[in-house]
Design a protein around this motif. Structure first.
Motif, PDB file in Angstrom:
ATOM      1  N   ASN A  41       3.920  17.871  12.743  1.00  0.00           N
ATOM      2  CA  ASN A  41       2.499  18.102  12.471  1.00  0.00           C
ATOM      3  C   ASN A  41       1.771  18.562  13.730  1.00  0.00           C
ATOM      4  O   ASN A  41       0.929  19.455  13.690  1.00  0.00           O
ATOM      5  N   ALA A  42       2.117  17.932  14.846  1.00  0.00           N
ATOM      6  CA  ALA A  42       1.464  18.286  16.109  1.00  0.00           C
ATOM      7  C   ALA A  42       1.788  19.736  16.469  1.00  0.00           C
ATOM      8  O   ALA A  42       0.909  20.509  16.884  1.00  0.00           O
ATOM      9  N   ALA A  45      -0.101  22.069  14.369  1.00  0.00           N
ATOM     10  CA  ALA A  45      -1.510  22.112  14.783  1.00  0.00           C
ATOM     11  C   ALA A  45      -1.669  23.001  16.021  1.00  0.00           C
ATOM     12  O   ALA A  45      -2.665  23.718  16.165  1.00  0.00           O
ATOM     13  N   GLY A  86      -6.777  20.297  15.798  1.00  0.00           N
ATOM     14  CA  GLY A  86      -7.595  19.140  15.456  1.00  0.00           C
ATOM     15  C   GLY A  86      -8.137  19.213  14.043  1.00  0.00           C
ATOM     16  O   GLY A  86      -7.753  20.083  13.261  1.00  0.00           O
ATOM     17  N   MET A  87      -9.005  18.266  13.712  1.00  0.00           N
ATOM     18  CA  MET A  87      -9.594  18.273  12.369  1.00  0.00           C
ATOM     19  C   MET A  87     -11.062  17.898  12.448  1.00  0.00           C
ATOM     20  O   MET A  87     -11.460  17.089  13.298  1.00  0.00           O
ATOM     21  N   ILE A  96      -5.983  13.792   5.251  1.00  0.00           N
ATOM     22  CA  ILE A  96      -5.301  12.525   5.505  1.00  0.00           C
ATOM     23  C   ILE A  96      -5.540  11.517   4.379  1.00  0.00           C
ATOM     24  O   ILE A  96      -4.696  10.704   4.078  1.00  0.00           O
ATOM     25  N   VAL A 126       7.654  13.309   4.040  1.00  0.00           N
ATOM     26  CA  VAL A 126       6.338  12.965   3.538  1.00  0.00           C
ATOM     27  C   VAL A 126       5.280  12.956   4.631  1.00  0.00           C
ATOM     28  O   VAL A 126       4.198  12.445   4.456  1.00  0.00           O
ATOM     29  N   GLY A 127       5.616  13.539   5.737  1.00  0.00           N
ATOM     30  CA  GLY A 127       4.611  13.826   6.754  1.00  0.00           C
ATOM     31  C   GLY A 127       3.946  12.595   7.323  1.00  0.00           C
ATOM     32  O   GLY A 127       4.583  11.565   7.580  1.00  0.00           O
ATOM     33  N   TYR A 129       2.224  10.212   6.306  1.00  0.00           N
ATOM     34  CA  TYR A 129       2.340   8.871   5.705  1.00  0.00           C
ATOM     35  C   TYR A 129       3.599   8.124   6.122  1.00  0.00           C
ATOM     36  O   TYR A 129       3.661   6.909   6.012  1.00  0.00           O
ATOM     37  N   ARG A 256      12.551  21.237   6.579  1.00  0.00           N
ATOM     38  CA  ARG A 256      12.400  20.092   5.700  1.00  0.00           C
ATOM     39  C   ARG A 256      13.521  19.955   4.682  1.00  0.00           C
ATOM     40  O   ARG A 256      13.297  19.994   3.473  1.00  0.00           O
TER      41      ARG A 256
HETATM   42  P1  ADP Z   1       2.039  18.225   5.761  1.00  0.00           P
HETATM   43  O1  ADP Z   1       2.381  18.149   7.213  1.00  0.00           O
HETATM   44  O2  ADP Z   1       3.196  18.370   4.860  1.00  0.00           O
HETATM   45  O3  ADP Z   1       0.948  19.197   5.490  1.00  0.00           O
HETATM   46  P2  ADP Z   1       0.907  15.645   6.242  1.00  0.00           P
HETATM   47  O4  ADP Z   1       0.577  14.512   5.331  1.00  0.00           O
HETATM   48  O5  ADP Z   1       1.837  15.350   7.346  1.00  0.00           O
HETATM   49  O6  ADP Z   1       1.442  16.795   5.338  1.00  0.00           O
HETATM   50  O7  ADP Z   1      -0.412  16.196   6.858  1.00  0.00           O
HETATM   51  C1  ADP Z   1      -1.475  16.555   6.006  1.00  0.00           C
HETATM   52  C2  ADP Z   1      -2.392  17.508   6.702  1.00  0.00           C
HETATM   53  O8  ADP Z   1      -3.093  16.843   7.757  1.00  0.00           O
HETATM   54  C3  ADP Z   1      -1.711  18.672   7.393  1.00  0.00           C
HETATM   55  O9  ADP Z   1      -1.439  19.722   6.497  1.00  0.00           O
HETATM   56  C4  ADP Z   1      -2.752  19.063   8.431  1.00  0.00           C
HETATM   57  O10 ADP Z   1      -3.758  19.867   7.839  1.00  0.00           O
HETATM   58  C5  ADP Z   1      -3.362  17.739   8.795  1.00  0.00           C
HETATM   59  N1  ADP Z   1      -2.757  17.213  10.026  1.00  0.00           N
HETATM   60  C6  ADP Z   1      -1.764  16.309  10.150  1.00  0.00           C
HETATM   61  N2  ADP Z   1      -1.457  16.078  11.441  1.00  0.00           N
HETATM   62  C7  ADP Z   1      -2.276  16.872  12.158  1.00  0.00           C
HETATM   63  C8  ADP Z   1      -2.479  17.115  13.567  1.00  0.00           C
HETATM   64  N3  ADP Z   1      -1.727  16.516  14.489  1.00  0.00           N
HETATM   65  N4  ADP Z   1      -3.439  17.988  13.917  1.00  0.00           N
HETATM   66  C9  ADP Z   1      -4.196  18.622  12.992  1.00  0.00           C
HETATM   67  N5  ADP Z   1      -4.056  18.448  11.680  1.00  0.00           N
HETATM   68  C10 ADP Z   1      -3.121  17.597  11.253  1.00  0.00           C
END
Ligand code: ADP
Length: 624
Positions: A41-42, A45, A86-87, A96, A126-127, A129, A256
């Motif tokens: 995820n990082a 991003a 970031g978000m 999230i 499942v990322g 979670y 994946r």
């Molecule tokens: P996925 O990675 O399969 O999309 P996740 O549950 O891991 O599912 O993450 C959901 C969403 O949260 C990601 O699609 C992304 O938009 C956001 N996200 C997660 N981790 C980060 C991060 N480190 N920086 C920015 N956005 C993030």
């Protein structure tokens, strides 16, 4: 600057709760994958931040892209930080707090189908979670480059989370995992506060992440920041410099999948267009491969920079299950999807890529048929679909097709192999449509072919007969359905010739009785022990096709029906007897209908009036 200290408490969406529950109470033993998920995820991003680098002044301020791991043995925490995109406040809620991701939704669906087989976690990734498999609490802080404020999110995975606006200086995301006791140095599970363990996990799962993954490692006197991953894009190496294991690791970490790939295709082209390609044919087809939400997974890079996460224009639709990377210095970094579509280089690359994949599949078929069959079981449908929707690809694809055959019990045959086995004088390829081997082998229409030991292709898949229609022929040999008229398998026909005129009137009478059901009634040359069978005419829809259209609720009419009666069968003599006694006998009509209905049944069709049919049969039983 004033801080808005309002802390909101929100409930997770129902589906998310369900998933969290699974994570928290997980019996899944491979908890360590949480680190891979968070690092991935990082890295995503950072990709996104880098993608906007040219147009975003805020991002330009910090271009030392990196992922930072911090292990704190005192607090029993591990923090994964990035300086990615970031978000915003709303994005945290959207991304999230809810499951928007199709991957996660699919995971839950699949889990239900598979009796909650938790091992599927690895398959779906499942990322975020997954952190709850090891955490008693997760704290996320984040800031989008466009925002003044940051966001703090916290949850114990118990159904709700809190979210608030905070001051945060640097853009990007930090995720702090408060480890459950069993995952610390006091616990009896894996100790995730061990720097050594973390280092090992990064090497194992995240070695090719393109950004440095750094960690402070305590040394004898001091600490030292180490880069844990190797970063060199594997596709830039030479094939003989990369081990099978490295390919597998790269594949699993980036696409994946929890299984090793079935085939790895690694090549480079140095010509007018330059590029490196690294593609993977998965071991198994994903569950959603044939659903419209399936996304193709070719990552497009230019000089090691990701320019498109999912480029749809490289692979033809029928090869969309292939995953991998194409890297070409010929693309500019900020090329748009629209520009790509009309990009000449991309078209050259796409053409070459298709050729390379097909060449590999042919090679696999030739050198390792067993492995190819396992590929075919998983992806044959896609190849068939490709041929069906692009008849122009006949030459490219016909030799990749596999079929079951009357002559091969436990494996499949190519068309070329069938042709090789053909007996002298045979000039057509026989095929038959049916549900399974047993059903086909009991078909009356098969009797003569069986007796003559002629090989017949068995088509079990609904699309197969349509596919044969598209193919038309193979090596100039026409395909011939066993379930259609005029099999042209002249038996010792002299006797039949004599019989024909005698039977003509009887057949005409039967046809008359069945005029609303069949197009013709004929004496059969192919039946041996069965009394009658139903076939369709040479051209047009077959009975099997009619059934498929009916199932799809498409009213496209019915197949032509021809009732073939076995002149050597006792039933035929019986009919003759009745007719000779009284050509207008009511019994002849009844028997004709019975024969038609019985033949329909054999074809898997329901008699028009089952109740009447049943009562006729019971009447008949009572008579004798
Ligand atoms: P996925 O990675 O399969 O999309 P996740 O549950 O891991 O599912 O993450 C959901 C969403 O949260 C990601 O699609 C992304 O938009 C956001 N996200 C997660 N981790 C980060 C991060 N480190 N920086 C920015 N956005 C993030």
């Amino acid at each position: 600057m004033t801080i808005n200290n309002k802390v909101e408490t929100k409930e997770f969406q129902a589906q998310t709760k369900q998933l969290l529950d699974l994570m928290v109470n997980s019996i899944y033993t491979n908890q360590e994958i949480f680190l891979r998920e968070l690092i991935s995820n990082a890295s995503d991003a950072i990709d996104k931040a880098k993608f906007r680098l040219l147009s975003d002044e805020e991002i330009k301020k910090d271009t030392d892209f990196e992922i930072y791991l911090d292990v704190n043995k005192e607090d029993n925490t591990i923090t994964i930080s990035d300086n990615g995109i970031g978000m915003t406040y709303q994005e945290v809620i959207d991304n999230i707090g809810t499951i928007a991701q199709s991957g996660t939704g699919n995971f839950l669906k699949k889990l239900k189908q598979n009796n909650e087989n938790i091992d599927l976690i690895g398959q779906f990734g499942v990322g975020f979670y997954s952190s709850f498999m090891v955490a008693k609490k997760v704290v996320l802080t984040t800031k989008a480059p466009s925002e003044d404020k940051g966001v703090r999110w916290e949850s114990e995975g118990d159904g709700s989370y809190t979210i608030e606006s905070i001051d945060k200086e640097k853009r990007g995301t930090s995720i702090t995992i408060h480890l459950r006791d069993e995952f610390t140095s006091d616990g009896d599970e894996v100790d995730f506060t061990s720097h050594y363990k973390i280092k090992e996990l990064v090497k194992k799962y995240s070695n090719y992440v393109r950004y440095p993954i750094k960690m402070e490692i305590p040394k004898e006197e001091d600490t030292e920041v180490e880069v844990l991953n190797s970063m060199t894009p594997i596709w830039k190496k030479k094939e003989d410099e990369v081990s099978d294991e490295e390919y597998s690791e790269f594949y699993k970490a980036n696409f994946r999948d929890w299984q090793d790939p079935l085939e790895v295709i690694h090549w480079s082209v140095e010509g007018l267009v330059k590029f490196n390609g690294l593609l993977f044919i998965p071991e198994s087809a994903p569950t959603n491969l044939y659903s419209p939400d399936f996304e193709t997974g070719i990552k497009l890079y230019s000089k090691d920079n990701l320019i498109l996460e999912k480029c749809e224009d490289i692979l033809p639709d029928y090869l969309k299950f292939v995953k991998g990377v194409i890297d070409s210095p010929d693309f500019s970094l900020n090329i748009s999807r629209e520009m790509l579509q009309s990009n000449k280089q991309l078209r050259v690359i796409a053409k070459n890529t298709e050729k390379v994949i097909l060449r590999r599949l042919k090679k696999l078929l030739k050198n390792d048929k067993e492995k190819y069959e396992s590929f075919w079981t998983q992806f044959g449908k896609a190849i068939k679909g490709g041929l069906y929707s692009n008849p122009g690809k006949k030459d490219k694809l016909e030799d990749l097709l596999l079929f079951s055959s009357s002559h091969i019990e436990d494996s499949l045959t190519t068309l070329a192999q069938y042709v090789e086995r053909m007996s002298d004088g045979q000039d057509v390829i026989y095929y038959v449509v049916g549900e399974n081997r047993k059903a086909i082998e009991n078909l009356p229409q098969m009797e003569l072919l069986q007796e003559k030991n002629l090989e017949v292709l068995y088509l079990f898949d609904e699309v197969d007969e349509f596919l044969i229609g598209v193919l038309g022929d193979y090596q100039e040999m026409k395909f011939k359905s066993v379930l259609r008229e005029d099999l042209n398998l002249a038996d010792d026909g002299s006797e039949d010739e004599e019989d024909e005129p005698k039977a003509k009137d009887l057949l005409a009478k039967i046809k008359d009785h069945l005029s609303d059901k069949v197009d013709d009634v004929r004496l059969s040359k192919r039946l041996k022990s069965s009394a009658a069978c139903l076939v369709s005419s040479e051209q047009g829809m077959s009975i099997a096709m009619e059934k498929i259209f009916k199932q799809m609720d498409q009213n496209v009419g019915a197949a032509n029906r021809i009732l073939e009666i076995n002149p050597k069968h006792k039933v035929f003599s019986k009919l003759e007897g009745i007719y000779n006694e009284n050509p207008e006998s009511k019994k002849l009509k009844e028997y004709s209908e019975l024969l038609y209905n019985l033949s329909s049944l054999v074809e898997g069709l329901t008699p028009e009036n089952p109740v009447e049919f049943a009562s006729k049969i019971t009447d008949l039983m009572a008579e004798n």
